[in-house]
Design a protein around this motif. Structure first.
Motif, short mmCIF file in Angstrom:
data_model
loop_
_atom_site.label_atom_id
_atom_site.label_comp_id
_atom_site.label_asym_id
_atom_site.label_seq_id
_atom_site.Cartn_x
_atom_site.Cartn_y
_atom_site.Cartn_z
N GLY A 26 31.90 74.38 6.71
CA GLY A 26 32.90 74.33 7.75
C GLY A 26 32.88 73.10 8.62
N SER A 27 32.03 72.14 8.32
CA SER A 27 31.95 70.93 9.14
C SER A 27 33.20 70.07 8.99
CB SER A 27 30.72 70.10 8.74
OG SER A 27 30.68 68.92 9.51
N GLU A 28 33.69 69.59 10.13
CA GLU A 28 34.83 68.68 10.13
C GLU A 28 34.46 67.31 10.66
OE1 GLU A 28 38.22 70.33 12.04
OE2 GLU A 28 38.12 72.18 10.89
N GLY A 29 33.20 67.12 11.03
CA GLY A 29 32.76 65.84 11.56
C GLY A 29 31.48 65.98 12.35
N ALA A 30 31.27 65.03 13.26
CA ALA A 30 30.05 65.05 14.06
C ALA A 30 30.31 64.46 15.43
CB ALA A 30 28.95 64.24 13.35
N TYR A 31 29.44 64.81 16.37
CA TYR A 31 29.46 64.23 17.70
C TYR A 31 28.46 63.09 17.73
CZ TYR A 31 32.10 68.31 19.11
OH TYR A 31 33.06 69.28 19.22
N TRP A 32 28.88 61.96 18.32
CA TRP A 32 28.04 60.76 18.39
C TRP A 32 27.82 60.36 19.83
CZ3 TRP A 32 26.10 58.03 14.21
CH2 TRP A 32 26.59 58.38 12.96
N ASP A 35 25.68 55.35 23.16
CA ASP A 35 24.57 54.62 23.77
C ASP A 35 23.28 54.77 22.99
OD1 ASP A 35 26.17 53.69 25.84
OD2 ASP A 35 25.74 55.42 27.11
N CYS A 36 22.98 56.00 22.55
CA CYS A 36 21.70 56.28 21.89
C CYS A 36 21.77 56.24 20.37
CB CYS A 36 21.19 57.66 22.29
SG CYS A 36 20.88 57.86 24.03
N GLY A 37 22.97 56.42 19.82
CA GLY A 37 23.09 56.50 18.38
C GLY A 37 22.76 57.88 17.84
N PRO A 56 30.24 68.24 24.18
CA PRO A 56 28.78 68.23 24.12
C PRO A 56 28.21 66.96 24.74
CG PRO A 56 29.68 68.86 21.99
CD PRO A 56 30.83 68.38 22.84
N THR A 57 27.06 67.10 25.40
CA THR A 57 26.38 65.94 25.97
C THR A 57 25.16 65.60 25.12
OG1 THR A 57 25.15 67.35 27.50
CG2 THR A 57 27.19 66.37 28.32
N CYS A 58 24.81 64.34 25.12
CA CYS A 58 23.70 63.84 24.31
C CYS A 58 22.40 64.50 24.75
CB CYS A 58 23.60 62.33 24.47
SG CYS A 58 22.19 61.61 23.58
N PRO A 64 28.33 62.16 27.71
CA PRO A 64 29.22 62.88 26.79
C PRO A 64 29.25 62.20 25.42
CG PRO A 64 30.31 62.43 28.89
CD PRO A 64 29.02 61.67 28.89
N MET A 65 29.35 63.03 24.39
CA MET A 65 29.36 62.51 23.02
C MET A 65 30.80 62.42 22.51
SD MET A 65 26.08 64.60 21.57
CE MET A 65 25.67 63.56 20.19
N ARG A 66 31.03 61.52 21.56
CA ARG A 66 32.35 61.28 20.98
C ARG A 66 32.41 62.00 19.63
NH1 ARG A 66 33.28 57.55 17.19
NH2 ARG A 66 31.30 56.52 17.61
N PHE A 67 33.54 62.70 19.37
CA PHE A 67 33.71 63.38 18.10
C PHE A 67 34.32 62.42 17.08
CE2 PHE A 67 35.99 66.05 15.02
CZ PHE A 67 34.94 66.85 14.60
#
Length: 77
Positions: A26-32, A35-37, A56-58, A64-67
């Motif tokens: 069911g994965s559609e991607g990831a949160y990145w 700053d930290c990678g 979601p936060t790192c 905050p993380m980017r989708f």
């Protein structure tokens, strides 16, 4: 195994699949975290803290993380 077989095997590998065929989890991607990678797949984000908007936060720095949507295979890169 000779060099010819090694090259043949490498070239015969998968070139990626459409996001819809990325797997059955069911994965559609990831949160990145830019700053930290840090990368967290969207199916693994249950335990992450979230900001006021629900993003979601790192886990390392708290930003905050980017989708990012999956571009193929089982990788969001």
């Amino acid at each position: 195994m000779g060099i010819f077989e090694t090259v043949t095997d490498a070239l015969a590998g998968s070139t990626g699949t459409a996001p819809g065929a990325a797997g059955d989890d069911g994965s559609e991607g990831a949160y990145w975290c830019d700053d930290c990678g840090v990368r967290v797949r969207d199916v693994d984000d249950e335990g992450l803290d979230r900001d006021a908007e629900g993003t979601p936060t790192c886990p390392d720095c708290g930003d905050p993380m980017r989708f990012a949507r999956a571009t193929g295979g089982d990788c969001a890169c």
